[in-house]
Design an enzyme around this catalytic site. Structure first.
Site, PDB file in Angstrom:
ATOM      1  N   SER A  51       0.832  -1.207   0.000  1.00  0.00           N
ATOM      2  CA  SER A  51       0.000   0.000   0.000  1.00  0.00           C
ATOM      3  C   SER A  51       0.865   1.255   0.000  1.00  0.00           C
ATOM      4  CB  SER A  51      -0.950   0.000   1.200  1.00  0.00           C
ATOM      5  OG  SER A  51      -0.259  -0.135   2.409  1.00  0.00           O
ATOM      6  N   GLU A  52       2.029   1.218   0.707  1.00  0.00           N
ATOM      7  CA  GLU A  52       2.974   2.326   0.638  1.00  0.00           C
ATOM      8  C   GLU A  52       4.414   1.839   0.747  1.00  0.00           C
ATOM      9  OE1 GLU A  52      -0.659   4.667   2.049  1.00  0.00           O
ATOM     10  OE2 GLU A  52       0.437   3.164   3.181  1.00  0.00           O
ATOM     11  N   THR A  53       5.296   2.598   0.128  1.00  0.00           N
ATOM     12  CA  THR A  53       6.740   2.423   0.248  1.00  0.00           C
ATOM     13  C   THR A  53       7.337   3.766   0.630  1.00  0.00           C
ATOM     14  OG1 THR A  53       6.840   0.635  -1.383  1.00  0.00           O
ATOM     15  CG2 THR A  53       8.873   1.854  -0.985  1.00  0.00           C
ATOM     16  N   HIS A  80       0.552   4.906   8.460  1.00  0.00           N
ATOM     17  CA  HIS A  80       1.314   3.682   8.735  1.00  0.00           C
ATOM     18  C   HIS A  80       2.763   3.802   8.278  1.00  0.00           C
ATOM     19  CE1 HIS A  80       1.409   1.273   4.906  1.00  0.00           C
ATOM     20  NE2 HIS A  80       2.063   0.368   5.605  1.00  0.00           N
TER      21      HIS A  80
END
Length: 298
Positions: A45-47, A76
């Protein structure tokens, strides 16, 4: 070019639960287009890309990418990166530069591979638009219109840096019954935000006050196991329409249950004279793995 990276599960104390996050270190020389390609490669979902801070008093400058876009802020990634940097540098106050502003995260080391972080939101949540028609929302979620809303609370759009359509539903049965109607999603949510956070109060989970599910277009529409930026937006709605009185209120949101990725997002708001003056997000995180990215043609 070789870059170290870590995978950390956020909003959980247990590996392979919560929301996984990729954190790439020493990323000063990685161009923006390549950051986007790497985020697409990880397909989480995110990096996060950890770069040198612009202010020498800060620990790092963070750039946050989904597989399809860069974000000014996300919960997050902030919690997970703060835990990692706190563990690596053995510090408890982690000052992070994000596009939304400077965030100071307070971290606690639990053991060599896990910790806890909490931070005050750099931008207080506020209402930024009106939600789509209830019938359309219900249709997009595979629910009946009467399952949308509880008490006097109805769908609306709030943002603490990233706007979300906040959709209260009647109970946990309605939350569990959601079946997305992907066709026409953009038509329904084509205004301020196509990110949807569905939530309901709960009374049978220990130390948990709300349960939620998030549906976000991360390259293609799918569910997110834990969404700090949505919880941050929800703080604004709850401060305005749910919590009364003065002082600090702490609450926990359970998310990711239907995905088999239980997550627990801690939130805090402060009310003074009926106005929201502080909001914060926190949670646990645990290291899952480490590796090296090999960039270049050879």
């Amino acid at each position: 070019m070789q870059l170290p990276y870590s995978i950390i599960d956020v909003f959980t104390k247990k590996r392979l639960q919560g929301n996984p996050l990729a954190v790439v270190f020493d990323a000063d020389n990685v161009p923006t287009n390549q950051m986007q390609e790497i985020a697409k490669e990880f397909n989480l979902s995110e990096t996060v890309f950890v770069c040198s801070p612009k202010n020498e008093r800060h620990v790092a400058n963070l750039r946050i990418f989904t597989p399809s876009e860069e974000l000014p802020f996300a919960g997050h990634p902030t919690v997970g990166t703060a835990v990692l940097l706190g563990l690596k540098q053995r510090i408890t106050a982690v000052r992070l530069e994000e596009k939304i502003g400077t965030i100071v995260a307070i971290t606690e080391r639990l053991n060599k591979v896990s910790g806890h972080a909490r931070f005050g939101l750099p931008e207080l949540p506020k209402q930024v638009g009106d939600a789509p028609d209830i019938d359309k929302i219900a249709g997009s979620l595979g629910l009946q219109p009467e399952q949308i809303g509880w008490g006097s609370m109805q769908p609306t759009i709030y943002s603490a840096g990233v706007p979300f359509v906040l959709v209260p539903v009647s109970d946990q049965d309605a939350l569990a019954a959601i079946k997305l109607e992907r066709r026409g999603w953009t038509d329904v949510y084509g205004g301020v935000s196509d990110k949807v956070y569905v939530f309901t109060p709960v009374d049978h989970m220990r130390n948990v006050q709300f349960a939620a599910r998030a549906f976000i277009g991360l390259g293609n529409l799918k569910e997110d196991p834990a969404t700090g930026s949505a919880a941050a937006a929800l703080c604004g709605l709850l401060a305005q329409q749910y919590y009364e009185g003065e002082g600090l209120v702490d609450f926990t949101i359970a998310q990711g249950m239907e995905m088999g990725r239980p997550s627990y997002i801690e939130a805090q708001i402060k009310l003074e004279n009926g106005q929201l003056t502080h909001a914060g997000i926190g949670g646990n995180a645990i290291l899952v793995g480490e590796g090296t990215l090999f960039l270049g043609s050879e």
